[in-house]
Design an enzyme around this catalytic site. Structure first.
Site, short mmCIF file in Angstrom:
data_model
loop_
_atom_site.label_atom_id
_atom_site.label_comp_id
_atom_site.label_asym_id
_atom_site.label_seq_id
_atom_site.Cartn_x
_atom_site.Cartn_y
_atom_site.Cartn_z
N ASN A 7 0.71 -21.73 -22.17
CA ASN A 7 0.23 -21.30 -23.49
C ASN A 7 0.49 -22.47 -24.42
O ASN A 7 1.60 -22.68 -24.88
CB ASN A 7 0.98 -20.04 -23.93
CG ASN A 7 0.41 -19.47 -25.21
OD1 ASN A 7 -0.39 -20.13 -25.90
ND2 ASN A 7 0.81 -18.26 -25.54
N ARG A 64 -3.92 -20.00 -21.31
CA ARG A 64 -4.35 -19.03 -22.30
C ARG A 64 -5.23 -19.77 -23.29
O ARG A 64 -4.81 -20.76 -23.90
CB ARG A 64 -3.14 -18.45 -23.02
CG ARG A 64 -3.55 -17.56 -24.14
CD ARG A 64 -2.38 -17.14 -24.99
NE ARG A 64 -2.88 -16.27 -26.04
CZ ARG A 64 -2.43 -16.29 -27.28
NH1 ARG A 64 -1.50 -17.13 -27.64
NH2 ARG A 64 -2.93 -15.47 -28.18
N HIS A 153 -6.02 -10.47 -28.17
CA HIS A 153 -5.01 -9.79 -27.35
C HIS A 153 -5.62 -9.20 -26.08
O HIS A 153 -5.06 -8.27 -25.49
CB HIS A 153 -4.34 -8.61 -28.11
CG HIS A 153 -3.33 -9.02 -29.13
ND1 HIS A 153 -3.02 -8.22 -30.21
CD2 HIS A 153 -2.54 -10.11 -29.24
CE1 HIS A 153 -2.10 -8.81 -30.94
NE2 HIS A 153 -1.79 -9.97 -30.38
N ARG A 214 0.57 -10.46 -41.41
CA ARG A 214 -0.86 -10.36 -41.75
C ARG A 214 -1.15 -8.99 -42.35
O ARG A 214 -0.60 -7.98 -41.90
CB ARG A 214 -1.74 -10.54 -40.51
CG ARG A 214 -1.64 -11.89 -39.87
CD ARG A 214 -2.74 -12.03 -38.81
NE ARG A 214 -2.51 -13.17 -37.96
CZ ARG A 214 -2.32 -13.10 -36.63
NH1 ARG A 214 -2.37 -11.94 -36.01
NH2 ARG A 214 -2.12 -14.19 -35.95
N GLU A 330 1.51 -10.53 -20.24
CA GLU A 330 0.30 -11.35 -20.31
C GLU A 330 0.30 -12.45 -19.25
O GLU A 330 -0.74 -12.82 -18.73
CB GLU A 330 0.16 -11.93 -21.73
CG GLU A 330 -0.29 -10.87 -22.72
CD GLU A 330 0.03 -11.17 -24.17
OE1 GLU A 330 1.23 -11.12 -24.53
OE2 GLU A 330 -0.89 -11.46 -24.94
#
Ligand code: ADP
Length: 350
Positions: A7, A64, A153, A214, A330
Protein backbone atom coordinates in the site's frame (compact mmCIF):
# COMPACT_ATOMS: atom_id res chain seq x y z
CA UNK A 1 4.72 -19.28 -3.19
CA UNK A 2 5.47 -15.77 -1.96
CA UNK A 3 3.00 -12.90 -2.45
CA UNK A 4 3.65 -9.33 -1.32
CA UNK A 5 1.00 -6.71 -0.59
CA UNK A 6 1.97 -3.07 -0.98
CA UNK A 7 0.00 0.00 0.00
CA UNK A 8 2.07 2.85 -1.36
CA UNK A 9 0.78 6.18 -0.08
CA UNK A 10 2.12 9.69 -0.60
CA UNK A 11 4.16 9.72 2.62
CA UNK A 12 4.03 6.11 3.82
CA UNK A 13 4.48 2.64 2.41
CA UNK A 14 3.09 -0.52 3.96
CA UNK A 15 4.73 -3.77 2.91
CA UNK A 16 3.75 -7.29 3.89
CA UNK A 17 5.20 -10.47 2.46
CA UNK A 18 3.15 -13.67 2.80
CA UNK A 19 4.03 -17.33 2.32
CA UNK A 20 1.10 -18.96 0.55
CA UNK A 21 -0.96 -21.05 0.97
CA UNK A 22 -0.10 -21.04 4.69
CA UNK A 23 -0.72 -17.27 4.97
CA UNK A 24 2.35 -16.93 7.19
CA UNK A 25 3.67 -13.36 7.32
CA UNK A 26 7.40 -13.36 6.45
CA UNK A 27 7.98 -9.60 6.47
CA UNK A 28 5.80 -6.79 7.81
CA UNK A 29 7.21 -3.29 7.45
CA UNK A 30 5.95 0.27 7.46
CA UNK A 31 8.05 3.10 6.06
CA UNK A 32 6.84 6.55 7.10
CA UNK A 33 7.65 10.21 6.44
CA UNK A 34 8.58 9.60 2.80
CA UNK A 35 9.70 12.85 1.17
CA UNK A 36 9.05 14.93 4.29
CA UNK A 37 11.57 17.60 5.28
CA UNK A 38 14.38 16.17 7.46
CA UNK A 39 13.31 12.60 6.63
CA UNK A 40 16.06 10.12 5.77
CA UNK A 41 13.73 8.58 3.15
CA UNK A 42 13.61 11.00 0.22
CA UNK A 43 11.31 9.14 -2.16
CA UNK A 44 9.53 5.85 -2.89
CA UNK A 45 12.68 4.35 -4.42
CA UNK A 46 14.52 4.84 -1.14
CA UNK A 47 11.50 3.59 0.80
CA UNK A 48 11.47 0.35 -1.19
CA UNK A 49 15.29 0.03 -0.99
CA UNK A 50 15.01 0.33 2.79
CA UNK A 51 12.89 -2.84 2.90
CA UNK A 52 15.94 -4.91 1.81
CA UNK A 53 13.73 -7.29 -0.15
CA UNK A 54 14.77 -9.18 -3.26
CA UNK A 55 11.71 -8.66 -5.43
CA UNK A 56 12.98 -11.09 -8.07
CA UNK A 57 12.29 -13.83 -5.47
CA UNK A 58 8.62 -12.92 -5.08
CA UNK A 59 5.94 -14.63 -7.19
CA UNK A 60 3.50 -11.72 -7.25
CA UNK A 61 3.21 -8.23 -5.82
CA UNK A 62 -0.34 -6.97 -5.21
CA UNK A 63 -0.74 -3.19 -5.09
CA UNK A 64 -3.61 -1.34 -3.56
CA UNK A 65 -4.56 1.26 -6.18
CA UNK A 66 -7.14 3.78 -5.04
CA UNK A 67 -8.80 4.79 -8.30
CA UNK A 68 -9.63 2.50 -11.19
CA UNK A 69 -12.18 4.86 -12.76
CA UNK A 70 -14.67 3.27 -15.14
CA UNK A 71 -11.95 1.28 -16.87
CA UNK A 72 -11.04 -1.25 -14.19
CA UNK A 73 -13.88 -3.49 -13.09
CA UNK A 74 -11.53 -6.16 -11.70
CA UNK A 75 -7.98 -6.62 -10.48
CA UNK A 76 -5.48 -6.76 -13.35
CA UNK A 77 -1.98 -7.81 -14.24
CA UNK A 78 0.12 -4.66 -14.52
CA UNK A 79 1.64 -3.92 -17.93
CA UNK A 80 2.54 -0.70 -19.80
CA UNK A 81 -1.06 -0.13 -20.79
CA UNK A 82 -2.32 -0.50 -17.22
CA UNK A 83 0.34 1.92 -15.98
CA UNK A 84 -0.77 4.48 -18.58
CA UNK A 85 -4.41 4.02 -17.59
CA UNK A 86 -3.65 4.51 -13.87
CA UNK A 87 -1.73 7.64 -14.88
CA UNK A 88 -4.71 8.89 -16.89
CA UNK A 89 -6.84 8.55 -13.75
CA UNK A 90 -4.60 10.89 -11.70
CA UNK A 91 -7.02 13.86 -12.03
CA UNK A 92 -9.65 11.75 -10.23
CA UNK A 93 -7.29 10.78 -7.37
CA UNK A 94 -4.51 13.38 -7.38
CA UNK A 95 -3.15 12.41 -3.96
CA UNK A 96 -3.36 8.65 -4.22
CA UNK A 97 -2.82 7.33 -7.74
CA UNK A 98 0.61 9.01 -8.23
CA UNK A 99 1.88 7.44 -4.98
CA UNK A 100 0.44 4.04 -5.94
CA UNK A 101 2.19 4.33 -9.31
CA UNK A 102 5.51 5.18 -7.69
CA UNK A 103 5.48 1.86 -5.85
CA UNK A 104 4.65 -0.03 -9.05
CA UNK A 105 7.37 1.71 -11.07
CA UNK A 106 10.14 1.23 -8.52
CA UNK A 107 9.47 -2.52 -8.32
CA UNK A 108 9.30 -2.76 -12.12
CA UNK A 109 12.67 -1.10 -12.28
CA UNK A 110 14.20 -3.34 -9.61
CA UNK A 111 12.63 -6.63 -10.78
CA UNK A 112 11.19 -6.29 -14.30
CA UNK A 113 10.14 -9.95 -14.47
CA UNK A 114 8.19 -10.03 -11.21
CA UNK A 115 4.43 -10.18 -11.73
CA UNK A 116 2.62 -7.14 -10.38
CA UNK A 117 -1.12 -6.89 -9.91
CA UNK A 118 -3.29 -3.82 -9.33
CA UNK A 119 -6.23 -4.18 -6.94
CA UNK A 120 -8.52 -1.16 -7.12
CA UNK A 121 -10.50 0.36 -4.26
CA UNK A 122 -13.23 1.26 -6.73
CA UNK A 123 -13.54 -2.04 -8.65
CA UNK A 124 -16.04 -3.75 -6.34
CA UNK A 125 -18.48 -0.91 -7.07
CA UNK A 126 -18.25 -1.36 -10.85
CA UNK A 127 -21.63 -3.15 -10.60
CA UNK A 128 -23.50 -0.04 -9.39
CA UNK A 129 -26.51 0.62 -11.60
CA UNK A 130 -26.61 3.94 -13.42
CA UNK A 131 -29.32 5.35 -11.15
CA UNK A 132 -26.94 4.84 -8.23
CA UNK A 133 -23.83 6.33 -9.79
CA UNK A 134 -24.99 9.26 -11.95
CA UNK A 135 -25.37 12.52 -10.01
CA UNK A 136 -28.27 14.85 -10.85
CA UNK A 137 -25.88 17.30 -12.49
CA UNK A 138 -25.76 18.34 -16.17
CA UNK A 139 -25.42 14.93 -17.83
CA UNK A 140 -22.42 15.96 -19.93
CA UNK A 141 -20.46 16.37 -16.70
CA UNK A 142 -20.74 12.61 -16.34
CA UNK A 143 -20.09 11.86 -20.00
CA UNK A 144 -17.31 14.35 -20.66
CA UNK A 145 -15.82 15.02 -17.24
CA UNK A 146 -16.19 11.60 -15.57
CA UNK A 147 -18.07 13.14 -12.63
CA UNK A 148 -19.99 10.24 -11.10
CA UNK A 149 -20.11 8.11 -7.97
CA UNK A 150 -17.21 5.65 -7.94
CA UNK A 151 -17.25 4.41 -4.35
CA UNK A 152 -14.20 3.32 -2.37
CA UNK A 153 -13.19 0.76 0.32
CA UNK A 154 -14.18 -1.85 -2.29
CA UNK A 155 -11.54 -4.33 -1.14
CA UNK A 156 -12.97 -4.25 2.38
CA UNK A 157 -16.62 -4.50 1.30
CA UNK A 158 -15.71 -7.43 -1.00
CA UNK A 159 -13.96 -9.23 1.86
CA UNK A 160 -16.89 -8.61 4.21
CA UNK A 161 -19.28 -10.05 1.62
CA UNK A 162 -17.30 -13.31 1.39
CA UNK A 163 -17.11 -13.67 5.16
CA UNK A 164 -20.74 -12.69 5.76
CA UNK A 165 -21.99 -15.16 3.14
CA UNK A 166 -20.02 -17.94 4.87
CA UNK A 167 -21.42 -16.97 8.29
CA UNK A 168 -24.95 -16.76 6.92
CA UNK A 169 -24.46 -20.07 5.15
CA UNK A 170 -25.52 -18.55 1.84
CA UNK A 171 -24.06 -18.48 -1.63
CA UNK A 172 -22.30 -15.17 -2.30
CA UNK A 173 -24.52 -14.54 -5.31
CA UNK A 174 -27.62 -14.93 -3.12
CA UNK A 175 -26.42 -12.71 -0.26
CA UNK A 176 -28.14 -9.39 0.47
CA UNK A 177 -26.37 -7.31 3.10
CA UNK A 178 -25.48 -3.81 4.18
CA UNK A 179 -21.77 -3.56 4.98
CA UNK A 180 -20.47 -0.75 7.17
CA UNK A 181 -16.74 -0.10 7.05
CA UNK A 182 -16.34 2.26 10.02
CA UNK A 183 -12.71 3.26 10.40
CA UNK A 184 -11.18 6.71 10.25
CA UNK A 185 -12.58 6.74 6.74
CA UNK A 186 -16.05 5.21 6.67
CA UNK A 187 -18.46 3.95 4.05
CA UNK A 188 -21.62 1.91 3.72
CA UNK A 189 -22.42 -0.47 0.88
CA UNK A 190 -25.69 -2.05 -0.21
CA UNK A 191 -24.94 -5.50 -1.63
CA UNK A 192 -27.70 -7.23 -3.59
CA UNK A 193 -27.22 -10.82 -4.73
CA UNK A 194 -23.49 -10.50 -4.08
CA UNK A 195 -23.05 -7.27 -6.02
CA UNK A 196 -22.47 -3.72 -4.85
CA UNK A 197 -25.59 -1.82 -5.87
CA UNK A 198 -25.12 1.39 -3.87
CA UNK A 199 -22.41 2.90 -1.72
CA UNK A 200 -21.99 6.04 0.35
CA UNK A 201 -18.64 7.36 -0.86
CA UNK A 202 -18.94 9.11 -4.18
CA UNK A 203 -16.79 10.96 -6.69
CA UNK A 204 -14.25 11.16 -3.86
CA UNK A 205 -14.13 9.51 -0.42
CA UNK A 206 -15.61 12.68 1.12
CA UNK A 207 -19.27 11.82 0.59
CA UNK A 208 -21.52 9.83 2.88
CA UNK A 209 -20.98 8.91 6.52
CA UNK A 210 -19.54 11.16 9.22
CA UNK A 211 -15.87 10.12 9.45
CA UNK A 212 -12.89 10.82 11.68
CA UNK A 213 -12.03 14.10 9.99
CA UNK A 214 -14.34 14.18 6.91
CA UNK A 215 -17.79 15.72 6.99
CA UNK A 216 -19.56 13.21 4.72
CA UNK A 217 -22.85 14.48 3.24
CA UNK A 218 -23.39 18.23 3.48
CA UNK A 219 -25.24 20.75 1.39
CA UNK A 220 -22.72 21.41 -1.43
CA UNK A 221 -23.58 25.11 -1.27
CA UNK A 222 -21.73 25.24 2.07
CA UNK A 223 -18.44 24.84 0.19
CA UNK A 224 -19.29 27.90 -1.93
CA UNK A 225 -20.38 29.87 1.14
CA UNK A 226 -17.02 29.11 2.75
CA UNK A 227 -15.29 30.54 -0.32
CA UNK A 228 -17.53 33.49 -1.10
CA UNK A 229 -18.54 34.62 2.38
CA UNK A 230 -15.83 33.28 4.69
CA UNK A 231 -13.00 34.01 2.26
CA UNK A 232 -11.47 30.55 2.33
CA UNK A 233 -9.44 29.50 -0.71
CA UNK A 234 -10.39 26.33 -2.61
CA UNK A 235 -7.51 24.50 -0.88
CA UNK A 236 -8.66 25.72 2.53
CA UNK A 237 -12.20 24.50 1.85
CA UNK A 238 -10.80 21.14 0.75
CA UNK A 239 -8.69 20.96 3.89
CA UNK A 240 -11.63 21.95 6.12
CA UNK A 241 -13.99 19.35 4.68
CA UNK A 242 -11.45 16.50 4.54
CA UNK A 243 -9.17 17.11 7.50
CA UNK A 244 -10.90 19.37 10.03
CA UNK A 245 -14.48 18.13 9.99
CA UNK A 246 -16.22 14.91 11.02
CA UNK A 247 -15.74 13.82 14.63
CA UNK A 248 -12.63 16.00 14.94
CA UNK A 249 -14.48 19.11 13.84
CA UNK A 250 -17.43 18.36 16.09
CA UNK A 251 -15.66 17.55 19.34
CA UNK A 252 -11.95 18.19 18.88
CA UNK A 253 -10.77 14.61 18.45
CA UNK A 254 -11.39 11.65 16.19
CA UNK A 255 -10.47 8.65 18.32
CA UNK A 256 -13.81 7.08 19.18
CA UNK A 257 -12.29 5.34 22.22
CA UNK A 258 -11.57 8.74 23.80
CA UNK A 259 -14.84 10.29 22.67
CA UNK A 260 -16.79 7.45 24.28
CA UNK A 261 -15.03 8.07 27.61
CA UNK A 262 -15.96 11.76 27.66
CA UNK A 263 -19.14 12.92 29.35
CA UNK A 264 -19.46 16.42 27.82
CA UNK A 265 -22.30 17.42 25.50
CA UNK A 266 -20.09 17.91 22.46
CA UNK A 267 -18.65 14.39 22.60
CA UNK A 268 -22.16 12.95 22.93
CA UNK A 269 -23.40 15.11 20.06
CA UNK A 270 -20.53 14.00 17.79
CA UNK A 271 -21.40 10.32 18.32
CA UNK A 272 -25.13 11.01 17.95
CA UNK A 273 -24.56 12.74 14.61
CA UNK A 274 -22.33 9.89 13.40
CA UNK A 275 -24.84 7.23 14.51
CA UNK A 276 -27.83 9.03 12.98
CA UNK A 277 -26.05 9.24 9.61
CA UNK A 278 -25.28 5.51 9.72
CA UNK A 279 -28.93 4.76 10.52
CA UNK A 280 -30.12 6.95 7.64
CA UNK A 281 -27.93 5.02 5.22
CA UNK A 282 -29.08 1.66 6.57
CA UNK A 283 -32.68 2.82 6.16
CA UNK A 284 -32.09 3.95 2.60
CA UNK A 285 -30.29 0.73 1.69
CA UNK A 286 -33.05 -1.42 3.20
CA UNK A 287 -35.37 0.17 0.64
CA UNK A 288 -32.85 -0.35 -2.16
CA UNK A 289 -32.29 -4.02 -1.23
CA UNK A 290 -35.85 -4.95 -0.18
CA UNK A 291 -34.46 -8.04 1.57
CA UNK A 292 -31.61 -7.71 4.07
CA UNK A 293 -29.91 -10.81 5.48
CA UNK A 294 -27.69 -8.81 7.84
CA UNK A 295 -26.04 -5.52 8.66
CA UNK A 296 -22.27 -6.03 8.88
CA UNK A 297 -20.14 -3.86 11.17
CA UNK A 298 -16.43 -3.55 10.44
CA UNK A 299 -13.41 -1.20 10.59
CA UNK A 300 -11.84 -0.02 13.86
CA UNK A 301 -15.12 1.46 15.15
CA UNK A 302 -17.47 -1.21 13.79
CA UNK A 303 -15.32 -4.05 15.12
CA UNK A 304 -14.58 -2.62 18.55
CA UNK A 305 -17.25 -0.19 19.65
CA UNK A 306 -20.24 -2.07 21.08
CA UNK A 307 -21.52 1.38 22.11
CA UNK A 308 -21.76 2.57 18.49
CA UNK A 309 -23.14 -0.77 17.25
CA UNK A 310 -25.84 -0.84 19.92
CA UNK A 311 -26.80 2.77 19.36
CA UNK A 312 -27.12 2.16 15.62
CA UNK A 313 -29.26 -0.98 16.01
CA UNK A 314 -31.35 0.43 18.87
CA UNK A 315 -34.28 1.23 16.65
CA UNK A 316 -37.69 -0.45 16.29
CA UNK A 317 -37.13 -1.37 12.65
CA UNK A 318 -33.47 -2.33 12.88
CA UNK A 319 -34.02 -4.54 15.95
CA UNK A 320 -35.48 -7.21 13.66
CA UNK A 321 -32.40 -7.38 11.47
CA UNK A 322 -29.42 -9.61 12.17
CA UNK A 323 -26.18 -7.78 12.80
CA UNK A 324 -22.73 -9.29 12.31
CA UNK A 325 -19.33 -8.04 13.44
CA UNK A 326 -16.56 -9.02 11.04
CA UNK A 327 -12.93 -7.99 11.25
CA UNK A 328 -11.99 -6.75 7.82
CA UNK A 329 -8.82 -8.00 6.14
CA UNK A 330 -7.99 -5.99 3.06
CA UNK A 331 -4.58 -7.63 2.73
CA UNK A 332 -6.07 -11.11 2.56
CA UNK A 333 -8.56 -9.85 -0.01
CA UNK A 334 -5.67 -8.42 -2.10
CA UNK A 335 -3.90 -11.81 -1.91
CA UNK A 336 -7.07 -13.59 -3.01
CA UNK A 337 -7.39 -11.12 -5.89
CA UNK A 338 -3.77 -11.84 -6.88
CA UNK A 339 -4.41 -15.58 -6.82
CA UNK A 340 -7.50 -15.04 -8.98
CA UNK A 341 -5.52 -12.97 -11.53
CA UNK A 342 -2.70 -15.55 -11.59
CA UNK A 343 -5.18 -18.39 -12.13
CA UNK A 344 -6.90 -16.55 -15.01
CA UNK A 345 -3.53 -15.78 -16.52
CA UNK A 346 -2.67 -19.49 -16.56
CA UNK A 347 -6.01 -20.28 -18.18
CA UNK A 348 -5.48 -17.70 -20.95
CA UNK A 349 -1.92 -18.85 -21.49
CA UNK A 350 -2.89 -22.56 -21.73
P1 ADP B 1 -8.28 3.43 9.39
O1 ADP B 1 -9.43 3.90 8.56
O2 ADP B 1 -7.27 4.49 9.62
O3 ADP B 1 -7.71 2.09 8.95
P2 ADP B 1 -9.32 1.95 11.65
O4 ADP B 1 -10.16 1.00 10.87
O5 ADP B 1 -8.13 1.41 12.36
O6 ADP B 1 -8.91 3.22 10.81
O7 ADP B 1 -10.28 2.65 12.73
C1 ADP B 1 -9.88 3.71 13.51
C2 ADP B 1 -11.02 4.07 14.44
O8 ADP B 1 -11.38 2.94 15.23
C3 ADP B 1 -10.66 5.19 15.42
O9 ADP B 1 -11.71 6.12 15.48
C4 ADP B 1 -10.57 4.44 16.74
O10 ADP B 1 -10.92 5.25 17.79
C5 ADP B 1 -11.59 3.35 16.55
N1 ADP B 1 -11.39 2.28 17.53
C6 ADP B 1 -10.38 1.40 17.63
N2 ADP B 1 -10.53 0.62 18.73
C7 ADP B 1 -11.67 1.02 19.33
C8 ADP B 1 -12.39 0.62 20.52
N3 ADP B 1 -11.94 -0.38 21.28
N4 ADP B 1 -13.52 1.26 20.82
C9 ADP B 1 -13.98 2.27 20.04
N5 ADP B 1 -13.36 2.70 18.92
C10 ADP B 1 -12.23 2.07 18.57
Amino acid sequence: MKIAVINSGSSSLKFKLFEMPSGRVIINKLVEHIGEPNSSVKNHFEAIESLHVNFADIDAVGHRVVHGGEKFRNSVLIDDEVIEAIKDLIPLAPLHNPANLEGIKVIRHKAPDTVQIAVFDTAFHATLPKEAFVYALPYEMYEKNQIRRYGFHGTSHAYLLQEAAALLNKKVQETNIITLHLGNGASACAIKNGKSCDTSMGFTPLEGLVMGTRCGDIDPAIALFMQNELGLSADEVDNTLNKKSGLLGLCGENDVRNIERRSDERAKLALDIMVRRIQKYIGAYMIVLEEVDAVVFSGGIGENSSYVREKVMNNKILKNIKSLVIKTNEELQIINECLWVLKNRKITQA
